[in-house]
Design a protein around this motif. Structure first.
Motif, mmCIF file in Angstrom:
data_model
loop_
_atom_site.group_PDB
_atom_site.id
_atom_site.type_symbol
_atom_site.label_atom_id
_atom_site.label_comp_id
_atom_site.label_asym_id
_atom_site.label_seq_id
_atom_site.Cartn_x
_atom_site.Cartn_y
_atom_site.Cartn_z
ATOM 1 N N ASP A 1 0.822 -1.214 0.000
ATOM 2 C CA ASP A 1 0.000 0.000 0.000
ATOM 3 C C ASP A 1 0.858 1.268 0.000
ATOM 4 O O ASP A 1 0.544 2.235 -0.683
ATOM 5 N N ALA B 1 2.313 1.603 -3.468
ATOM 6 C CA ALA B 1 1.310 2.099 -4.421
ATOM 7 C C ALA B 1 1.083 3.592 -4.218
ATOM 8 O O ALA B 1 0.977 4.358 -5.191
ATOM 9 N N GLY B 2 1.029 4.032 -2.970
ATOM 10 C CA GLY B 2 0.849 5.462 -2.677
ATOM 11 C C GLY B 2 1.993 6.284 -3.227
ATOM 12 O O GLY B 2 1.796 7.319 -3.877
ATOM 13 N N LEU C 1 1.884 6.279 -7.138
ATOM 14 C CA LEU C 1 0.880 7.178 -7.719
ATOM 15 C C LEU C 1 1.299 8.640 -7.548
ATOM 16 O O LEU C 1 1.127 9.450 -8.466
ATOM 17 N N ALA C 2 1.837 8.969 -6.374
ATOM 18 C CA ALA C 2 2.287 10.352 -6.148
ATOM 19 C C ALA C 2 3.408 10.707 -7.124
ATOM 20 O O ALA C 2 3.424 11.798 -7.713
ATOM 21 N N LEU D 1 -7.062 14.112 2.757
ATOM 22 C CA LEU D 1 -6.147 13.443 1.826
ATOM 23 C C LEU D 1 -4.718 13.882 2.099
ATOM 24 O O LEU D 1 -3.789 13.085 2.059
ATOM 25 N N MET E 1 -3.202 12.125 4.928
ATOM 26 C CA MET E 1 -2.915 10.726 4.650
ATOM 27 C C MET E 1 -1.745 10.556 3.672
ATOM 28 O O MET E 1 -0.942 9.652 3.807
ATOM 29 N N LEU E 2 -1.656 11.442 2.691
ATOM 30 C CA LEU E 2 -0.692 11.244 1.602
ATOM 31 C C LEU E 2 0.509 12.177 1.640
ATOM 32 O O LEU E 2 1.469 11.962 0.917
ATOM 33 N N SER F 1 -8.246 2.405 2.236
ATOM 34 C CA SER F 1 -8.462 3.861 2.254
ATOM 35 C C SER F 1 -7.274 4.587 1.655
ATOM 36 O O SER F 1 -7.424 5.578 0.945
ATOM 37 N N LEU F 2 -6.074 4.070 1.976
ATOM 38 C CA LEU F 2 -4.861 4.698 1.463
ATOM 39 C C LEU F 2 -4.828 4.638 -0.061
ATOM 40 O O LEU F 2 -4.503 5.621 -0.734
ATOM 41 N N LEU F 3 -5.225 3.489 -0.587
ATOM 42 C CA LEU F 3 -5.250 3.325 -2.045
ATOM 43 C C LEU F 3 -6.337 4.190 -2.675
ATOM 44 O O LEU F 3 -6.120 4.862 -3.685
ATOM 45 N N ALA G 1 -7.542 6.935 -1.424
ATOM 46 C CA ALA G 1 -7.120 8.339 -1.318
ATOM 47 C C ALA G 1 -6.111 8.669 -2.408
ATOM 48 O O ALA G 1 -6.196 9.730 -3.051
ATOM 49 N N SER G 2 -5.152 7.749 -2.651
ATOM 50 C CA SER G 2 -4.135 7.991 -3.688
ATOM 51 C C SER G 2 -4.785 8.077 -5.063
ATOM 52 O O SER G 2 -4.467 8.960 -5.860
ATOM 53 N N LEU G 3 -5.711 7.166 -5.330
ATOM 54 C CA LEU G 3 -6.381 7.171 -6.637
ATOM 55 C C LEU G 3 -7.193 8.453 -6.817
ATOM 56 O O LEU G 3 -7.200 9.051 -7.891
#
Lengths: 193, 187
Positions: free
Chosen positions: A36, A39-40, A43-44, A99, A102-103, B84-86, B88-90
């Motif tokens: 996870d 993946a984060g 994507l970033a 968001l 979280m990110l 949720s993390l995925l 949120a990223s998407l």
């Protein structure tokens, strides 16, 4: 259309940013302990590479080439990338504070990711059109994300495996990375076949 | 191992208590701030200034309901759902990129001009960010993005004294890390 599709497959798989060009190795080893988080981060990085490449293309064509300032390319691109990361951070914060909470942790790390600068410099060498450059950057970053997620999956399995004590941790990680790189070499057949 | 394998765990410290709400600051656990040279490059968690990790973490403070009686200085383990993390990223990254690339592709096919494509992609990016904002609101309304309290962690600074012990249990998130168990000292 066919040219764009082939270029994107080449950028993502054949000339993969991590396994063929050896860019972005810091995040490749550092942020791939869980799928996870990988993946984060992927994507970033995809977002930042694509947006900064769009800006880099415009700066290269309308500023550096137009005024003969090519020798400032690297410095300018670093500035553009740092600005793109800041822009992304501010935008995510504005779009949704939840968001951002979280990110947000991934974004500062992207500034120092050499894959972002590497892709921007490859675009200049390629002499592509704007849409071609953007698709190349997008495909390269998708290849980056793909390898990050695959490697994170392998490392999650490695964490459950009984690895000899001397090989535990980063050593077995590097061995797996080399095997993955060799597996990706199989895609080079696409360009010759 | 985490109690729930689909939960991503992280450490946070309580920095303020407001009428039933605890404000938490996430801890920097990996990446640039945890590097051996962090103190000398300005990325260390204690270094002040614009753009420093300390500043970024301060900007990421978040509220959490406080039925557990948390105190200022306590370390807690918080968790968010892995999906949720995925999601949120998407939401944050994929939606704007897809709209920008779609707008660029359509415009390139119609006009074939770099300048027009650039303008279309910038507009597509803006529209995508608006769409992401709407999607993020829906996620937040459903409570998908909210971190939840899992348990107290060691290392509190808000107590009169701490007794530190090295935990080498397999249940510990960092088996070899030295953690401090908070204990009150009665006068």
């Amino acid at each position: 259309m066919k040219d764009f599709a082939l270029m994107m497959i080449g950028a993502a798989l054949v000339n993969n940013v991590i396994l063929a060009r050896f860019l972005g190795l810091c995040s490749f080893m550092g942020v791939t302990t869980r799928i996870d988080t990988a993946a984060g981060m992927g994507l970033a990085t995809t977002f930042v590479i694509t947006v900064s490449s769009m800006a880099d293309w415009a700066v290269q064509h309308y500023l550096l080439d137009a005024y003969g300032l090519g020798f400032l390319r690297t410095v300018t691109f670093i500035l553009v990338i740092a600005s793109a990361v800041q822009f992304t951070e501010m935008t995510i914060k504005k779009v949704s504070p939840s968001l951002f909470q979280m990110l947000g942790i991934y974004l500062p790390l992207i500034t120092t990711n050499c894959a972002v600068l590497g892709v921007a410099l490859l675009l200049v060498e390629g002499r592509m059109s704007f849409i071609g450059a953007t698709l190349f950057a997008f495909a390269s970053s998708l290849g980056y994300s793909l390898v990050m997620i695959i490697f994170a999956g392998l490392r999650e399995r490695l964490a459950l495996a009984q690895v000899p004590r001397l090989f535990a941790g980063p050593p077995i990680g590097f061995i797996v990375a080399s095997l993955l790189a060799m597996a990706f070499m199989g895609f080079s057949g696409i360009s010759t076949g | 191992m985490s109690p729930d394998s689909h939960t991503v765990e992280g450490f946070a410290r309580v920095v303020r208590i407001d009428a039933g709400v605890a404000w938490l600051e996430p801890e920097q656990t990996g990446g640039c701030g945890s590097c051996a040279s962090a103190a000398s490059c300005g990325a260390g968690s204690g270094s002040p200034g614009i753009g420093s990790v300390a500043n970024r973490i301060a900007a990421r403070r978040f509220p959490l309901d406080n039925p557990h009686g948390l105190m200022v200085g306590e370390r807690v383990v918080i968790g968010v759902d892995e999906r949720s993390l995925l999601k949120a990223s998407l939401t944050a990254y994929a939606i704007p990129l897809v709209t920008a690339l779609t707008a660029g592709g359509i415009t390139e096919g119609m006009f074939g001009s770099d300048l027009v494509t650039m303008a279309a992609m910038a507009s597509g990016l803006g529209l995508g960010l608006l769409a992401a904002r709407i999607a993020a609101r829906q996620l937040a309304r459903r409570g998908d993005l909210a971190p939840r309290f899992l348990r107290r962690a060691g290392g509190s600074r808000g107590f009169d004294a701490t007794i530190c012990e090295t935990m080498r249990s397999s249940e510990s998130p960092a088996p070899s890390a030295t953690t401090c168990r908070p204990q009150r000292v009665t006068p």
